[in-house]
Design a protein around this motif. Structure first.
Motif, PDB file in Angstrom:
ATOM      1  N   SER A 266      10.395  13.195   6.673  1.00  0.00           N
ATOM      2  CA  SER A 266      10.263  14.173   7.754  1.00  0.00           C
ATOM      3  C   SER A 266       9.785  13.502   9.041  1.00  0.00           C
ATOM      4  O   SER A 266      10.314  13.777  10.128  1.00  0.00           O
ATOM      5  CB  SER A 266       9.289  15.279   7.336  1.00  0.00           C
ATOM      6  N   ASN A 267       8.809  12.590   8.924  1.00  0.00           N
ATOM      7  CA  ASN A 267       8.335  11.841  10.090  1.00  0.00           C
ATOM      8  C   ASN A 267       9.441  10.994  10.691  1.00  0.00           C
ATOM      9  O   ASN A 267       9.563  10.891  11.914  1.00  0.00           O
ATOM     10  CB  ASN A 267       7.177  10.904   9.732  1.00  0.00           C
ATOM     11  N   LEU A 268      10.240  10.361   9.832  1.00  0.00           N
ATOM     12  CA  LEU A 268      11.344   9.524  10.319  1.00  0.00           C
ATOM     13  C   LEU A 268      12.342  10.366  11.103  1.00  0.00           C
ATOM     14  O   LEU A 268      12.773   9.969  12.191  1.00  0.00           O
ATOM     15  CB  LEU A 268      12.043   8.814   9.150  1.00  0.00           C
ATOM     16  N   PHE A 269      12.696  11.512  10.576  1.00  0.00           N
ATOM     17  CA  PHE A 269      13.662  12.371  11.271  1.00  0.00           C
ATOM     18  C   PHE A 269      13.092  12.839  12.606  1.00  0.00           C
ATOM     19  O   PHE A 269      13.810  12.892  13.604  1.00  0.00           O
ATOM     20  CB  PHE A 269      14.088  13.532  10.383  1.00  0.00           C
TER      21      PHE A 269
ATOM     22  N   TRP B 122       7.883   1.459   9.153  1.00  0.00           N
ATOM     23  CA  TRP B 122       8.938   2.429   8.890  1.00  0.00           C
ATOM     24  C   TRP B 122       9.940   1.942   7.836  1.00  0.00           C
ATOM     25  O   TRP B 122      10.724   2.728   7.318  1.00  0.00           O
ATOM     26  CB  TRP B 122       9.695   2.756  10.172  1.00  0.00           C
ATOM     27  N   ALA B 123       9.959   0.647   7.542  1.00  0.00           N
ATOM     28  CA  ALA B 123      10.990   0.082   6.669  1.00  0.00           C
ATOM     29  C   ALA B 123      11.125   0.780   5.310  1.00  0.00           C
ATOM     30  O   ALA B 123      12.251   1.055   4.885  1.00  0.00           O
ATOM     31  CB  ALA B 123      10.773  -1.419   6.499  1.00  0.00           C
ATOM     32  N   PRO B 124      10.045   1.086   4.591  1.00  0.00           N
ATOM     33  CA  PRO B 124      10.232   1.730   3.284  1.00  0.00           C
ATOM     34  C   PRO B 124      10.955   3.079   3.357  1.00  0.00           C
ATOM     35  O   PRO B 124      11.826   3.366   2.530  1.00  0.00           O
ATOM     36  CB  PRO B 124       8.803   1.903   2.755  1.00  0.00           C
ATOM     37  N   VAL B 125      10.630   3.899   4.333  1.00  0.00           N
ATOM     38  CA  VAL B 125      11.278   5.206   4.417  1.00  0.00           C
ATOM     39  C   VAL B 125      12.720   5.056   4.932  1.00  0.00           C
ATOM     40  O   VAL B 125      13.610   5.805   4.523  1.00  0.00           O
ATOM     41  CB  VAL B 125      10.447   6.222   5.240  1.00  0.00           C
ATOM     42  N   ILE B 126      12.972   4.060   5.763  1.00  0.00           N
ATOM     43  CA  ILE B 126      14.344   3.793   6.200  1.00  0.00           C
ATOM     44  C   ILE B 126      15.169   3.303   5.014  1.00  0.00           C
ATOM     45  O   ILE B 126      16.322   3.710   4.842  1.00  0.00           O
ATOM     46  CB  ILE B 126      14.366   2.786   7.376  1.00  0.00           C
ATOM     47  N   ASP B 127      14.582   2.459   4.175  1.00  0.00           N
ATOM     48  CA  ASP B 127      15.263   2.017   2.957  1.00  0.00           C
ATOM     49  C   ASP B 127      15.584   3.201   2.052  1.00  0.00           C
ATOM     50  O   ASP B 127      16.671   3.266   1.458  1.00  0.00           O
ATOM     51  CB  ASP B 127      14.409   1.006   2.188  1.00  0.00           C
ATOM     52  N   ASP B 128      14.656   4.131   1.955  1.00  0.00           N
ATOM     53  CA  ASP B 128      14.885   5.333   1.147  1.00  0.00           C
ATOM     54  C   ASP B 128      16.050   6.146   1.721  1.00  0.00           C
ATOM     55  O   ASP B 128      16.928   6.593   0.975  1.00  0.00           O
ATOM     56  CB  ASP B 128      13.609   6.170   1.088  1.00  0.00           C
ATOM     57  N   LEU B 129      16.072   6.326   3.027  1.00  0.00           N
ATOM     58  CA  LEU B 129      17.184   7.041   3.660  1.00  0.00           C
ATOM     59  C   LEU B 129      18.493   6.314   3.387  1.00  0.00           C
ATOM     60  O   LEU B 129      19.503   6.949   3.049  1.00  0.00           O
ATOM     61  CB  LEU B 129      16.948   7.176   5.164  1.00  0.00           C
ATOM     62  N   ASN B 130      18.479   5.011   3.501  1.00  0.00           N
ATOM     63  CA  ASN B 130      19.676   4.217   3.237  1.00  0.00           C
ATOM     64  C   ASN B 130      20.196   4.472   1.826  1.00  0.00           C
ATOM     65  O   ASN B 130      21.387   4.721   1.618  1.00  0.00           O
ATOM     66  CB  ASN B 130      19.361   2.741   3.446  1.00  0.00           C
ATOM     67  N   ARG B 131      19.309   4.426   0.849  1.00  0.00           N
ATOM     68  CA  ARG B 131      19.701   4.697  -0.546  1.00  0.00           C
ATOM     69  C   ARG B 131      20.272   6.099  -0.709  1.00  0.00           C
ATOM     70  O   ARG B 131      21.269   6.299  -1.393  1.00  0.00           O
ATOM     71  CB  ARG B 131      18.504   4.524  -1.476  1.00  0.00           C
ATOM     72  N   ARG B 132      19.622   7.057  -0.085  1.00  0.00           N
ATOM     73  CA  ARG B 132      20.055   8.450  -0.250  1.00  0.00           C
ATOM     74  C   ARG B 132      21.396   8.733   0.425  1.00  0.00           C
ATOM     75  O   ARG B 132      22.111   9.651   0.023  1.00  0.00           O
ATOM     76  CB  ARG B 132      18.982   9.387   0.270  1.00  0.00           C
TER      77      ARG B 132
ATOM     78  N   GLY C 290       0.815  -1.201   0.000  1.00  0.00           N
ATOM     79  CA  GLY C 290       0.000   0.000   0.000  1.00  0.00           C
ATOM     80  C   GLY C 290       0.852   1.256   0.000  1.00  0.00           C
ATOM     81  O   GLY C 290       2.063   1.205  -0.131  1.00  0.00           O
ATOM     82  N   PRO C 291       0.218   2.389   0.151  1.00  0.00           N
ATOM     83  CA  PRO C 291       0.965   3.648   0.175  1.00  0.00           C
ATOM     84  C   PRO C 291       1.877   3.712   1.393  1.00  0.00           C
ATOM     85  O   PRO C 291       1.607   3.100   2.430  1.00  0.00           O
ATOM     86  CB  PRO C 291      -0.131   4.709   0.261  1.00  0.00           C
ATOM     87  N   GLN C 292       2.968   4.424   1.211  1.00  0.00           N
ATOM     88  CA  GLN C 292       3.934   4.580   2.305  1.00  0.00           C
ATOM     89  C   GLN C 292       3.272   5.322   3.461  1.00  0.00           C
ATOM     90  O   GLN C 292       2.666   6.367   3.275  1.00  0.00           O
ATOM     91  CB  GLN C 292       5.154   5.337   1.793  1.00  0.00           C
TER      92      GLN C 292
ATOM     93  N   LEU D 203      15.607  14.190  15.310  1.00  0.00           N
ATOM     94  CA  LEU D 203      16.449  15.073  14.498  1.00  0.00           C
ATOM     95  C   LEU D 203      15.600  16.189  13.897  1.00  0.00           C
ATOM     96  O   LEU D 203      14.386  16.034  13.730  1.00  0.00           O
ATOM     97  CB  LEU D 203      17.092  14.271  13.364  1.00  0.00           C
ATOM     98  N   PRO D 204      16.251  17.309  13.535  1.00  0.00           N
ATOM     99  CA  PRO D 204      15.508  18.361  12.824  1.00  0.00           C
ATOM    100  C   PRO D 204      14.855  17.747  11.582  1.00  0.00           C
ATOM    101  O   PRO D 204      15.483  16.977  10.863  1.00  0.00           O
ATOM    102  CB  PRO D 204      16.589  19.372  12.446  1.00  0.00           C
TER     103      PRO D 204
END
Length: 76
Positions: A9-12, A64-74, A2-4, A17-18
């Motif tokens: 911003s929520n993860l930070f 949280w895994a999809p957004v953590i994966d995105d952070l990892n990639r970035r 489904g949608p993320q 973190l800011p």
């Protein structure tokens, strides 16, 4: 899948973190490139609490895994 459910911003915010867009981008820019040999949660810039949260969420493939994966990639 489904949608993320969470945003970068929520993860930070969750990590204490800011979390404004420019602050997130500055964090990423100042901590990249993260060596591919280092697991994201083992990066030296996390606190113990942040490290534990990231590791647990990835292992459990939690919401949280999809957004953590995105952070990892970035960060690579």
């Amino acid at each position: 899948m489904g949608p993320q459910l969470h945003t970068m911003s929520n993860l930070f915010a969750q990590l204490g973190l800011p979390n404004q867009e420019g602050e997130v981008e500055r964090f990423i820019a100042s901590h990249r490139p993260l060596d591919n040999e280092i697991a994201l949660y083992r990066a030296p810039f996390w606190s113990e609490a942040q490290r534990a949260f990231l590791k647990e969420e990835i292992i459990e493939d939690a919401d949280w895994a999809p957004v953590i994966d995105d952070l990892n990639r970035r960060l690579r």
